[in-house]
Design a protein around this motif. Structure first.
Motif, PDB file in Angstrom:
ATOM      1  N   GLU A 237      40.158 -34.322   0.649  1.00  0.00           N
ATOM      2  CA  GLU A 237      39.411 -33.746  -0.465  1.00  0.00           C
ATOM      3  C   GLU A 237      39.816 -32.304  -0.747  1.00  0.00           C
ATOM      4  N   LEU A 238      40.029 -31.504   0.285  1.00  0.00           N
ATOM      5  CA  LEU A 238      40.327 -30.090   0.074  1.00  0.00           C
ATOM      6  C   LEU A 238      41.741 -29.857  -0.449  1.00  0.00           C
ATOM      7  N   SER A 239      42.707 -30.537   0.123  1.00  0.00           N
ATOM      8  CA  SER A 239      44.097 -30.307  -0.275  1.00  0.00           C
ATOM      9  C   SER A 239      44.502 -31.105  -1.509  1.00  0.00           C
ATOM     10  N   GLY A 240      43.839 -32.245  -1.752  1.00  0.00           N
ATOM     11  CA  GLY A 240      44.217 -33.098  -2.874  1.00  0.00           C
ATOM     12  C   GLY A 240      45.500 -33.875  -2.640  1.00  0.00           C
ATOM     13  N   GLU A 241      45.933 -33.934  -1.387  1.00  0.00           N
ATOM     14  CA  GLU A 241      47.177 -34.654  -1.073  1.00  0.00           C
ATOM     15  C   GLU A 241      46.889 -36.133  -0.810  1.00  0.00           C
ATOM     16  N   CYS A 242      47.947 -36.932  -0.941  1.00  0.00           N
ATOM     17  CA  CYS A 242      47.835 -38.370  -0.706  1.00  0.00           C
ATOM     18  C   CYS A 242      47.597 -38.649   0.778  1.00  0.00           C
ATOM     19  N   SER A 243      46.987 -39.781   1.065  1.00  0.00           N
ATOM     20  CA  SER A 243      46.770 -40.214   2.447  1.00  0.00           C
ATOM     21  C   SER A 243      48.109 -40.614   3.062  1.00  0.00           C
ATOM     22  N   THR A 244      48.498 -39.937   4.127  1.00  0.00           N
ATOM     23  CA  THR A 244      49.820 -40.173   4.714  1.00  0.00           C
ATOM     24  C   THR A 244      49.925 -41.549   5.363  1.00  0.00           C
ATOM     25  N   ASP A 245      48.840 -42.045   5.959  1.00  0.00           N
ATOM     26  CA  ASP A 245      48.883 -43.363   6.608  1.00  0.00           C
ATOM     27  C   ASP A 245      49.176 -44.468   5.590  1.00  0.00           C
ATOM     28  N   LEU A 246      48.443 -44.435   4.491  1.00  0.00           N
ATOM     29  CA  LEU A 246      48.631 -45.472   3.478  1.00  0.00           C
ATOM     30  C   LEU A 246      49.978 -45.327   2.764  1.00  0.00           C
ATOM     31  N   GLN A 247      50.425 -44.102   2.582  1.00  0.00           N
ATOM     32  CA  GLN A 247      51.744 -43.907   1.982  1.00  0.00           C
ATOM     33  C   GLN A 247      52.842 -44.467   2.891  1.00  0.00           C
ATOM     34  N   ALA A 248      52.692 -44.244   4.181  1.00  0.00           N
ATOM     35  CA  ALA A 248      53.663 -44.787   5.135  1.00  0.00           C
ATOM     36  C   ALA A 248      53.677 -46.307   5.086  1.00  0.00           C
ATOM     37  N   ALA A 249      52.491 -46.905   4.944  1.00  0.00           N
ATOM     38  CA  ALA A 249      52.401 -48.357   4.861  1.00  0.00           C
ATOM     39  C   ALA A 249      53.129 -48.882   3.627  1.00  0.00           C
ATOM     40  N   ALA A 250      52.883 -48.258   2.472  1.00  0.00           N
ATOM     41  CA  ALA A 250      53.535 -48.689   1.234  1.00  0.00           C
ATOM     42  C   ALA A 250      55.048 -48.532   1.316  1.00  0.00           C
ATOM     43  N   GLU A 251      55.495 -47.443   1.940  1.00  0.00           N
ATOM     44  CA  GLU A 251      56.937 -47.186   2.046  1.00  0.00           C
ATOM     45  C   GLU A 251      57.629 -48.166   2.989  1.00  0.00           C
ATOM     46  N   LEU A 252      56.896 -48.709   3.940  1.00  0.00           N
ATOM     47  CA  LEU A 252      57.448 -49.744   4.808  1.00  0.00           C
ATOM     48  C   LEU A 252      57.425 -51.116   4.135  1.00  0.00           C
ATOM     49  N   PHE A 253      56.322 -51.392   3.443  1.00  0.00           N
ATOM     50  CA  PHE A 253      56.077 -52.737   2.920  1.00  0.00           C
ATOM     51  C   PHE A 253      57.015 -53.116   1.775  1.00  0.00           C
ATOM     52  N   GLU A 254      57.113 -52.278   0.753  1.00  0.00           N
ATOM     53  CA  GLU A 254      57.853 -52.669  -0.447  1.00  0.00           C
ATOM     54  C   GLU A 254      59.329 -52.960  -0.189  1.00  0.00           C
ATOM     55  N   PRO A 255      60.068 -52.138   0.568  1.00  0.00           N
ATOM     56  CA  PRO A 255      61.478 -52.481   0.834  1.00  0.00           C
ATOM     57  C   PRO A 255      61.648 -53.789   1.602  1.00  0.00           C
ATOM     58  N   GLN A 256      60.712 -54.086   2.496  1.00  0.00           N
ATOM     59  CA  GLN A 256      60.823 -55.335   3.244  1.00  0.00           C
ATOM     60  C   GLN A 256      60.518 -56.545   2.367  1.00  0.00           C
ATOM     61  N   VAL A 257      59.609 -56.385   1.415  1.00  0.00           N
ATOM     62  CA  VAL A 257      59.380 -57.450   0.437  1.00  0.00           C
ATOM     63  C   VAL A 257      60.635 -57.658  -0.408  1.00  0.00           C
ATOM     64  N   ASP A 258      61.256 -56.562  -0.834  1.00  0.00           N
ATOM     65  CA  ASP A 258      62.501 -56.663  -1.605  1.00  0.00           C
ATOM     66  C   ASP A 258      63.553 -57.469  -0.854  1.00  0.00           C
ATOM     67  N   GLN A 259      63.723 -57.170   0.423  1.00  0.00           N
ATOM     68  CA  GLN A 259      64.732 -57.875   1.211  1.00  0.00           C
ATOM     69  C   GLN A 259      64.351 -59.343   1.408  1.00  0.00           C
ATOM     70  N   MET A 260      63.077 -59.599   1.626  1.00  0.00           N
ATOM     71  CA  MET A 260      62.613 -60.975   1.762  1.00  0.00           C
ATOM     72  C   MET A 260      62.884 -61.764   0.490  1.00  0.00           C
ATOM     73  N   VAL A 261      62.623 -61.148  -0.663  1.00  0.00           N
ATOM     74  CA  VAL A 261      62.856 -61.801  -1.948  1.00  0.00           C
ATOM     75  C   VAL A 261      64.350 -62.088  -2.142  1.00  0.00           C
ATOM     76  N   LYS A 262      65.174 -61.127  -1.802  1.00  0.00           N
ATOM     77  CA  LYS A 262      66.618 -61.320  -1.918  1.00  0.00           C
ATOM     78  C   LYS A 262      67.081 -62.489  -1.054  1.00  0.00           C
ATOM     79  N   ASN A 263      66.602 -62.553   0.177  1.00  0.00           N
ATOM     80  CA  ASN A 263      66.975 -63.640   1.085  1.00  0.00           C
ATOM     81  C   ASN A 263      66.447 -64.987   0.600  1.00  0.00           C
ATOM     82  N   LEU A 264      65.218 -64.981   0.098  1.00  0.00           N
ATOM     83  CA  LEU A 264      64.607 -66.218  -0.373  1.00  0.00           C
ATOM     84  C   LEU A 264      65.336 -66.765  -1.587  1.00  0.00           C
ATOM     85  N   ASN A 265      65.673 -65.890  -2.535  1.00  0.00           N
ATOM     86  CA  ASN A 265      66.433 -66.331  -3.706  1.00  0.00           C
ATOM     87  C   ASN A 265      67.789 -66.903  -3.303  1.00  0.00           C
ATOM     88  N   ALA A 266      68.434 -66.271  -2.329  1.00  0.00           N
ATOM     89  CA  ALA A 266      69.722 -66.773  -1.853  1.00  0.00           C
ATOM     90  C   ALA A 266      69.558 -68.164  -1.237  1.00  0.00           C
TER      91      ALA A 266
END
Length: 369
Positions: A237-266
């Protein structure tokens, strides 16, 4: 060599005109559209359920044509509605809606339900929601109804030709892994382990969709989860910065979904599934909101407390006058104007945003089949 007769020339010209008109008709035909997932794409199914995860109260849908709550968690149209505009279709109805009668059935349906995730236990605190196994079961029921209406072969063709939109993953972090300190899932898995598990379960859902006839599906990414007004208000609330835990989760999740999709399409031998990097789409607006005509990307238009990020939007909430000036409508969901900018990237974005192709390319390729 003999010159072609005038009748041959007329027939050839007529054939070309016929082919051209057939192509135009094909392009102008409304494309069937199916929607699965969570509150980012729910357009009213939860109205029919006993759950607090509903948006059928004022001021939700305040900027819709009727000005009345529709069940969308937005001030107006949401991402599926705007995609419908681009594919020449009207917004598809919630599967649970009584208005989804025979005339509307071939246009598709929306099976999404606010609160759900990839995992069945995600969103348990919301009570009666339509978890993914049930959404897919409803899809099966839909196909049975459609077959009774138009015949089995025609129904199969409608499903195969349809565009599908899926929004999953965000709630598995916000409303599961990070729901409370020492949650069951966080005690079971480290974050990297949990992401691997989520992606493997997501793959099972996508394979089930393929087995049920889905041949073209856009998968919305995880969004910058930690930058929603609710997360900023709760964690920084004081700094107005994003939650680092949830940002870390999103940064891990999306690239792995991308790779899964690439493999699945192949594995499938064709590009059935399309990854949409909604996290990057949001970041463009959030890092430089003024460049997109927004005043701020931190505060919500409708809500209470710091950044209007506390509790649900309701009739007693603070409400901004100009919804177009804010990236976020409520504590978690973007404004209609932000949705339109996201869809613009879905339609025309480069492969930084849409992999392996954008919606314009999808529509062009599929019109030639």
């Amino acid at each position: 060599m003999a010159k072609p007769s005038s009748s041959m020339a007329i027939n050839s010209a007529n054939t070309l005109v016929s082919l051209r008109n057939s192509f135009i008709i094909l392009l102008n035909q409304p494309r069937p559209f199916f929607v699965f997932g969570d509150s980012l794409v729910d357009n009213g199914n939860n109205n029919f359920l006993i759950t607090p995860a509903r948006a059928d109260i004022f001021p939700y849908s305040i900027d819709s044509p009727s000005k009345l709550p529709t069940g969308r968690f937005f001030n107006g149209l949401n991402i599926p509605d705007i995609i419908s505009e681009h594919i020449g279709s009207e917004p598809v109805l919630p599967f649970l809606s009584l208005e989804l009668h025979e005339e509307k059935l071939p246009l598709g349906a929306n099976f999404a339900s606010a609160g759900v995730g990839i995992l069945n236990d995600t969103g348990f605190q919301f009570g009666e929601i339509i978890a993914m196994p049930l959404q897919l079961e409803y899809f099966k029921v839909y196909q049975q109804k459609l077959s009774s209406l138009v015949g089995e072969e025609k129904a199969k063709d409608i499903v195969n030709r349809a565009l599908v939109l899926v929004s999953l993953g965000g709630n598995d972090f916000v409303n599961n892994y990070y729901l409370v300190p020492f949650s069951t899932r966080s005690l079971q898995y480290t974050l990297p382990e949990y992401v691997i598990y989520l992606v493997s379960e997501y793959r099972k859902i996508l394979m089930k969709m393929y087995e049920m006839g889905v041949r073209r599906a856009i998968l919305l990414g995880s969004r910058p989860l930690g930058c929603a007004p609710a997360e900023i208000a709760q964690h920084n609330e004081l700094s107005g910065e994003c939650s680092t835990d949830l940002q870390a989760a999103a940064e891990l999740f999306e690239p792995q979904v991308d790779q899964m999709v690439k493999n699945l399409n192949a594995e499938l031998g064709t590009e059935v599934f399309i990854s949409a990097s909604t996290r990057l789409m949001y970041f463009d607006m959030m890092n430089n909101p003024q460049a997109y005509g927004f005043v701020t990307s931190k505060s919500a238009c409708c809500g209470q407390g710091a950044y209007n990020g506390l509790d649900f939007c309701n009739a007693y909430s603070n409400l901004c006058e100009n919804r177009d000036e804010l990236v976020f409508w409520d504590a978690f969901h973007p404004s209609e104007r932000a949705c339109r900018l996201i869809v613009e990237k879905i339609v025309n974005g480069t492969d930084d945003y849409m992999r392996p192709m954008n919606l314009t390319t999808i529509m062009y390729l599929d019109s030639r089949v």
